[in-house]
Design a protein around this motif. Structure first.
Motif, PDB file in Angstrom:
ATOM      1  N   PRO A   1       0.793  -1.227   0.000  1.00 47.16           N
ATOM      2  CA  PRO A   1       0.000   0.000   0.000  1.00 47.16           C
ATOM      3  C   PRO A   1       0.830   1.283   0.000  1.00 47.16           C
ATOM      4  N   ASN A   2       2.088   1.221   0.443  1.00 44.30           N
ATOM      5  CA  ASN A   2       2.921   2.439   0.457  1.00 44.30           C
ATOM      6  C   ASN A   2       3.488   2.769  -0.917  1.00 44.30           C
ATOM      7  N   VAL A   3       3.244   1.922  -1.913  1.00 42.54           N
ATOM      8  CA  VAL A   3       3.722   2.197  -3.268  1.00 42.54           C
ATOM      9  C   VAL A   3       2.727   3.114  -3.966  1.00 42.54           C
ATOM     10  N   LYS A   4       3.227   4.256  -4.429  1.00 45.77           N
ATOM     11  CA  LYS A   4       2.378   5.225  -5.122  1.00 45.77           C
ATOM     12  C   LYS A   4       2.455   5.055  -6.627  1.00 45.77           C
ATOM     13  N   SER A   5       3.670   4.774  -7.142  1.00 50.04           N
ATOM     14  CA  SER A   5       3.815   4.684  -8.592  1.00 50.04           C
ATOM     15  C   SER A   5       4.926   3.721  -8.989  1.00 50.04           C
ATOM     16  N   ILE A   6       4.800   3.223 -10.220  1.00 50.81           N
ATOM     17  CA  ILE A   6       5.780   2.324 -10.819  1.00 50.81           C
ATOM     18  C   ILE A   6       6.093   2.892 -12.193  1.00 50.81           C
ATOM     19  N   VAL A   7       7.353   3.277 -12.419  1.00 47.88           N
ATOM     20  CA  VAL A   7       7.752   3.900 -13.683  1.00 47.88           C
ATOM     21  C   VAL A   7       8.551   2.908 -14.507  1.00 47.88           C
ATOM     22  N   PHE A   8       8.126   2.715 -15.757  1.00 49.48           N
ATOM     23  CA  PHE A   8       8.778   1.784 -16.679  1.00 49.48           C
ATOM     24  C   PHE A   8       9.680   2.560 -17.628  1.00 49.48           C
ATOM     25  N   THR A   9      10.893   2.052 -17.796  1.00 48.97           N
ATOM     26  CA  THR A   9      11.855   2.681 -18.689  1.00 48.97           C
ATOM     27  C   THR A   9      12.403   1.653 -19.668  1.00 48.97           C
ATOM     28  N   VAL A  10      12.986   2.141 -20.732  1.00 49.86           N
ATOM     29  CA  VAL A  10      13.731   1.288 -21.658  1.00 49.86           C
ATOM     30  C   VAL A  10      15.042   2.003 -21.960  1.00 49.86           C
ATOM     31  N   ASN A  11      16.132   1.223 -21.906  1.00 49.05           N
ATOM     32  CA  ASN A  11      17.461   1.768 -22.146  1.00 49.05           C
ATOM     33  C   ASN A  11      18.184   0.914 -23.172  1.00 49.05           C
ATOM     34  N   SER A  12      19.004   1.556 -23.980  1.00 46.79           N
ATOM     35  CA  SER A  12      19.876   0.840 -24.908  1.00 46.79           C
ATOM     36  C   SER A  12      21.172   0.542 -24.168  1.00 46.79           C
ATOM     37  N   PHE A  13      21.262  -0.674 -23.630  1.00 42.53           N
ATOM     38  CA  PHE A  13      22.427  -1.042 -22.835  1.00 42.53           C
ATOM     39  C   PHE A  13      23.696  -1.053 -23.678  1.00 42.53           C
ATOM     40  N   THR A  14      23.547  -1.382 -24.955  1.00 44.89           N
ATOM     41  CA  THR A  14      24.702  -1.423 -25.856  1.00 44.89           C
ATOM     42  C   THR A  14      25.059  -0.040 -26.382  1.00 44.89           C
ATOM     43  N   GLY A  15      24.253   0.984 -26.026  1.00 46.23           N
ATOM     44  CA  GLY A  15      24.606   2.360 -26.327  1.00 46.23           C
ATOM     45  C   GLY A  15      24.130   2.905 -27.662  1.00 46.23           C
ATOM     46  N   GLN A  16      23.511   2.060 -28.513  1.00 47.41           N
ATOM     47  CA  GLN A  16      23.015   2.587 -29.782  1.00 47.41           C
ATOM     48  C   GLN A  16      21.847   3.538 -29.530  1.00 47.41           C
ATOM     49  N   SER A  17      21.658   4.451 -30.464  1.00 47.53           N
ATOM     50  CA  SER A  17      20.525   5.364 -30.348  1.00 47.53           C
ATOM     51  C   SER A  17      19.275   4.684 -30.906  1.00 47.53           C
ATOM     52  N   PHE A  18      18.124   5.279 -30.628  1.00 48.18           N
ATOM     53  CA  PHE A  18      16.868   4.728 -31.133  1.00 48.18           C
ATOM     54  C   PHE A  18      16.745   4.873 -32.645  1.00 48.18           C
ATOM     55  N   ALA A  19      17.658   5.618 -33.267  1.00 49.77           N
ATOM     56  CA  ALA A  19      17.675   5.692 -34.732  1.00 49.77           C
ATOM     57  C   ALA A  19      18.030   4.329 -35.322  1.00 49.77           C
ATOM     58  N   GLN A  20      18.616   3.455 -34.513  1.00 50.88           N
ATOM     59  CA  GLN A  20      18.988   2.119 -34.977  1.00 50.88           C
ATOM     60  C   GLN A  20      17.972   1.061 -34.552  1.00 50.88           C
ATOM     61  N   VAL A  21      16.813   1.519 -34.069  1.00 55.28           N
ATOM     62  CA  VAL A  21      15.770   0.617 -33.588  1.00 55.28           C
ATOM     63  C   VAL A  21      14.496   0.907 -34.362  1.00 55.28           C
ATOM     64  N   GLU A  22      13.750  -0.149 -34.713  1.00 55.44           N
ATOM     65  CA  GLU A  22      12.442   0.062 -35.336  1.00 55.44           C
ATOM     66  C   GLU A  22      11.425  -0.878 -34.709  1.00 55.44           C
ATOM     67  N   ASN A  23      10.153  -0.589 -34.958  1.00 59.24           N
ATOM     68  CA  ASN A  23       9.045  -1.397 -34.436  1.00 59.24           C
ATOM     69  C   ASN A  23       9.076  -1.501 -32.910  1.00 59.24           C
ATOM     70  N   ALA A  24       9.560  -0.484 -32.232  1.00 61.31           N
ATOM     71  CA  ALA A  24       9.634  -0.528 -30.775  1.00 61.31           C
ATOM     72  C   ALA A  24       8.287  -0.108 -30.174  1.00 61.31           C
ATOM     73  N   TYR A  25       7.874  -0.822 -29.141  1.00 69.19           N
ATOM     74  CA  TYR A  25       6.605  -0.531 -28.477  1.00 69.19           C
ATOM     75  C   TYR A  25       6.665  -1.008 -27.036  1.00 69.19           C
ATOM     76  N   CYS A  26       5.785  -0.475 -26.225  1.00 73.31           N
ATOM     77  CA  CYS A  26       5.481  -1.090 -24.942  1.00 73.31           C
ATOM     78  C   CYS A  26       3.976  -1.259 -24.911  1.00 73.31           C
ATOM     79  N   ARG A  27       3.539  -2.284 -24.242  1.00 70.04           N
ATOM     80  CA  ARG A  27       2.104  -2.535 -24.167  1.00 70.04           C
ATOM     81  C   ARG A  27       1.765  -3.094 -22.805  1.00 70.04           C
ATOM     82  N   LEU A  28       0.541  -2.861 -22.402  1.00 73.41           N
ATOM     83  CA  LEU A  28       0.049  -3.373 -21.135  1.00 73.41           C
ATOM     84  C   LEU A  28      -0.979  -4.444 -21.431  1.00 73.41           C
ATOM     85  N   ILE A  29      -0.794  -5.601 -20.813  1.00 69.40           N
ATOM     86  CA  ILE A  29      -1.652  -6.757 -21.054  1.00 69.40           C
ATOM     87  C   ILE A  29      -2.321  -7.145 -19.744  1.00 69.40           C
ATOM     88  N   ASN A  30      -3.594  -7.500 -19.818  1.00 69.09           N
ATOM     89  CA  ASN A  30      -4.303  -8.078 -18.685  1.00 69.09           C
ATOM     90  C   ASN A  30      -3.839  -9.528 -18.574  1.00 69.09           C
TER      91      ASN A  30
END
Length: 193
Positions: free
Chosen positions: A106-135
């Motif tokens: 109950p003490n949790v107010k929010s959960i923030v989701f992030t995505v990082n390029s661990f290998t350091g490439q920029s998103f210019a080298q990524v396509e079809n990227a998405y996040c989705r929420l599923i029941n």
């Protein structure tokens, strides 16, 4: 019926799902941009290691916990990560984070989701990227946020789940950032708490 979210949009998860959600899955998917080969032959793509993470905050906006490829479960057991996908190969979600909303303390107010390029490439080298929420109860997609805005950023604040008047809501952040891991984004995340 899934909602396609735009940057800054907020939704009620229960209203979109048509019932009270108890477990949700945040899925992340991506493909590496294929390089152009000589006269169209020999096209290939580099491995790009995007990482889904989530940071858990309390009412005072202090980080309580984090779930990422180096810690696959929250300390309280309410959140779990599917594991690290280092290439984005294959169809569907490449990484998933499951949140048991009924077990989130109950003490949790929010959960923030992030995505990082661990290998350091920029998103210019990524396509079809998405996040989705599923029941998780029925496997139906509740909301989708396309991350296909390409550019020189190497990270993105995807979305925030938060409690409001006893109900879980989602805020599509869609904000570009820089950093190989979630901790480099904490000052930027703080602006959205």
């Amino acid at each position: 019926m899934s909602v396609n979210l735009s940057k800054g949009q907020k939704i009620s998860l229960d209203k979109e799902a048509g019932s009270t959600l108890t477990r949700v899955v945040m899925g992340l998917g991506w493909d590496a941009v294929k390089s152009k080969g000589f006269l169209g032959f020999g096209a290939k793509s580099a491995d790009i290691d995007l990482d889904a993470s989530c940071v858990v905050f309390d009412d005072a906006n202090k980080p309580l916990d984090v779930v990422w490829f180096r810690q696959l479960k929250s300390r309280d057991g309410s959140i779990s990560h599917s594991g690290d996908n280092r290439t984005g190969a294959g169809d569907g979600d490449d990484e998933q984070i499951t949140v048991n909303l009924q077990q989130v303390p109950p003490n949790v107010k929010s959960i923030v989701f992030t995505v990082n390029s661990f290998t350091g490439q920029s998103f210019a080298q990524v396509e079809n990227a998405y996040c989705r929420l599923i029941n998780a109860a029925d496997g139906k997609e509740v909301a989708r946020f396309n991350l296909s805005v390409q550019g020189q950023h190497s990270a993105q604040l995807m979305a925030k789940l938060y409690r409001h008047n006893g109900e879980w809501k989602m805020h599509a952040l869609g904000e570009n950032g820089t950093g190989r891991t979630f901790d480099e984004l904490l000052p930027q995340i703080a602006q959205h708490l």
